[in-house]
Design an enzyme around this catalytic site. Sequence first.
Site, short mmCIF file in Angstrom:
data_model
loop_
_atom_site.label_atom_id
_atom_site.label_comp_id
_atom_site.label_asym_id
_atom_site.label_seq_id
_atom_site.Cartn_x
_atom_site.Cartn_y
_atom_site.Cartn_z
CG ASP A 1 0.84 1.13 1.65
OD1 ASP A 1 0.98 0.14 2.30
OD2 ASP A 1 0.33 1.22 0.56
CG ASP B 1 -0.02 -3.05 4.82
OD1 ASP B 1 -0.89 -2.82 5.17
OD2 ASP B 1 0.46 -3.69 3.84
CD GLU B 2 -3.02 0.77 3.19
OE1 GLU B 2 -3.00 1.91 2.52
OE2 GLU B 2 -4.15 0.27 3.21
#
Length: 420
Positions: free
Chosen positions: A21, A116-117
């Site tokens: 993350d 973003d993950e």
Amino acid sequence: MVKDELNVDVPWEGRAIGLLDLDAFFASVEQLDHPEWRGKPVIVGGDADRRGVVSTASYEARTFGVHSAMPAAQAARLCPDAIWTHGHFDRYREVSNEVMNIILDETPLVEQVSIDEAFFDVTPGRYSRESPVSICRRIQGRVSELGVSCSIGLGVCKSVAKVASEAQKPRGLTVVLPGSEAAFLAPLPVRAMSGIGPATEARLARMGIRTLGALAASSDDMLLSELGTMGPELRARAAGTERAAVGERANPDEAKSVSNERTFASDLTDEQAIRSALDATCAMVARRLRRKGLAGSCVTVRLKKDACTSRTAQARLDEPADDEALISPIAQRLLGQLWHQGMPVRLIGVGVSDFSAPRPTQLGLFDDPEELRRRETMRSLHKTTDALKERFGDEAIAFGRDLRLRASTTNTQPQHKEDA
């Protein structure tokens, strides 16, 4: 047993699933690109005076209580000296792709769930015999070299990895050793697990369930009767026993849907203004489709009349399309199902999905030649404007509908997390 500081050679038995993350990602990229902003509160989001929303806040801004999805006006009150930017999504995607390539250097089993993950599988013996902890540390180091940071959770399944990734942000590496997942999860509140929102949390509380340990100890029959099929699934995740696989070499460009939405600074009530805004939103989606080389067969329109009430309608096209000349008429027809005279419109969203059908390769026997020529002329025009915008920026050329939409929206940076 959970250890946050582990020797990189710690023995590992069984599956090893990580969740990376990126920390305050949008704001971190802005601080990377603007060194003078480092160490200062930075907020990526829409305008405070036009119903904007915070997309991401740097950790410096978070100390003032600012967080994602907060109304921009509230964030401005909490942190009046913050540096504000509407954001640069193309730049965020560029950095995101660099991060995903770093993970792919370690394993082909990568499942990107948002910009973003990403989940990744580093089970010993599948593609490497190296310690999963060592691999995670190397990934973190290489991400740091890009100028941004990440937090990683490591465990035996996706659920554990996801919860662990939130435990020590920013720059955290939280390792839940095989066999210790129940002890790690049990004391945490149920809201610590993704998929449990306020409504589900309230329903569980009425059942006397407030921790993941209590949820894991509940009977499937009771959960099934109260929550439906979701109940037993939540219990398995709370116990750390779910075993969902990580998808192989997920490609973020292979979108399931392409969509865009805009929130208006003031409610729209005039029919002409609403239809014009809908056309402009369709054009944005069509441009993104062309950029990705996609054509979809299903159009979805979403309206919100206030912060809590949304309505959605969907219809199919006769053939896959990436042109607003074909998408907009369907969207306008759907508007008639969702909107009535006098109803305020706070948000308009348009999505196109179902990219499985092949694009037509030849003309139909009864196609109207004049209509086909008109379509080709419009398509040529749209491709020309696409090229101009790509070269000179979105402001280089605009139709009247685009200017009206630009003047009325909040400028909140869309995160496009639905394109997964």
